[in-house]
Enzyme design. Structure first.
Site, PDB file in Angstrom:
ATOM      1  N   LEU A 197       4.222  -4.237  -1.544  1.00  0.00           N
ATOM      2  CA  LEU A 197       3.720  -3.217  -2.451  1.00  0.00           C
ATOM      3  C   LEU A 197       2.515  -2.549  -1.812  1.00  0.00           C
ATOM      4  CD1 LEU A 197       3.756  -5.145  -5.876  1.00  0.00           C
ATOM      5  CD2 LEU A 197       5.407  -3.428  -5.103  1.00  0.00           C
ATOM      6  N   ASP A 198       2.289  -1.274  -2.149  1.00  0.00           N
ATOM      7  CA  ASP A 198       1.078  -0.603  -1.704  1.00  0.00           C
ATOM      8  C   ASP A 198      -0.138  -1.357  -2.234  1.00  0.00           C
ATOM      9  OD1 ASP A 198       2.551   1.401  -0.477  1.00  0.00           O
ATOM     10  OD2 ASP A 198       2.544   2.669  -2.272  1.00  0.00           O
ATOM     11  N   ARG A 199      -1.247  -1.180  -1.566  1.00  0.00           N
ATOM     12  CA  ARG A 199      -2.474  -1.873  -1.939  1.00  0.00           C
ATOM     13  C   ARG A 199      -2.802  -1.719  -3.424  1.00  0.00           C
ATOM     14  NH1 ARG A 199      -8.281  -1.400   1.201  1.00  0.00           N
ATOM     15  NH2 ARG A 199      -9.577  -2.449  -0.326  1.00  0.00           N
TER      16      ARG A 199
END
Length: 271
Positions: free
Chosen positions: A83-85
């Site tokens: 997942l993105d940050r």
């Protein structure tokens, strides 16, 4: 519906890859509290919206992969689904290469069910399927940005409203393809950007401002939340022949945003 205008021309000679400040250092006890499932082959965690997945130069406890590797006492651990940050929710890691290959193949063949919950700006009247190709946004000042392009890769996303209120929508999202920033880019094209999205929200230059100055009162006024309100709520591996489906309740920041704006959160989404 039309593609929204670009934030401005891309810098002609951008000198660096943009970062969002120093990585958060994960406490071992924090990681343990995030674990949804663990066995000899899998480690599944409910990642907060301020933790990077991939290893960084700041040591093993500065990324989810590094911390998971230390926790498991392994030389290598495989990040199957990242997942993105700033996106919270379920992340699956494999402890052995055989399981990693099996899950990666299932991902490529779209045999893994993924469900997201998102807060959108504006009140979405009903379910919408966005079937628009995505490619690199060459006009954006942010090098990583995607956009709807006629020459892009086929991409399809279904937005299904759960509740509305105060000029916002809580929606369930499923993706038929797996393109970079797909949900966020399609939400922007739809005219209902993700709340708190620095790149696909009101102006991509807000991301550059955040990189340079950090979180400021002006950014808070325009973005409303310090991170994008996107959460991976469920990953179903049963269609890949693995008898598990993992869920993570809506995180506290999204629940509180809903409360403030009179948006009903379905009971199943609350931990």
């Amino acid at each position: 519906m039309k593609e929204p205008g670009h934030a401005g021309p891309r810098a002609s000679a951008w000198p660096r890859r943009l970062k969002q400040g120093p990585a958060r250092i994960i406490d071992p006890r924090e990681l343990e509290s995030w674990i949804v499932h663990e066995d000899d082959r899998l480690l599944v965690v409910d990642k907060p919206g301020d933790v990077v997945c991939h290893p960084s130069k700041h040591g093993p406890w500065s990324s989810l992969v590094g911390a998971a590797r230390e926790h498991a006492g392994l030389a290598t651990i495989h990040l199957v689904f990242r997942l993105d940050r700033e996106t919270s929710g379920i992340v699956v890691l494999a402890k052995e290469p055989r399981m990693a290959r099996r899950l990666q193949m299932a991902m490529q063949e779209r045999r893994v069910g993924k469900t997201y919950i998102v807060l959108l700006t504006g009140e979405l009247a009903g379910p919408v399927r966005v079937d628009q190709p995505l490619g690199v946004d060459t006009a954006s000042p942010v090098f990583m940005k995607s956009a709807v392009r006629a020459d892009g890769q086929a991409s399809a996303t279904l937005f299904d409203p759960l509740s509305r209120g105060g000029g916002f929508t809580l929606a369930r999202v499923t993706t038929e393809t797996g393109r970079k920033h797909q949900i966020r880019a399609h939400a922007q094209w739809l005219g209902h950007s993700v709340v708190g999205d620095k790149i696909y929200g009101p102006d991509a230059r807000l991301y550059l401002e955040f990189v340079d100055k950090g979180w400021t009162p002006d950014l808070e006024k325009r973005l409303l939340l310090p991170r994008q309100a996107l959460h991976c709520a469920r990953i179903d591996l049963t269609t890949a022949g693995i008898p598990f489906a993992f869920e993570a309740p809506l995180p506290a920041d999204m629940v509180e945003f809903c409360r403030r704006h009179g948006i009903e959160v379905p009971p199943r989404q609350v931990g």
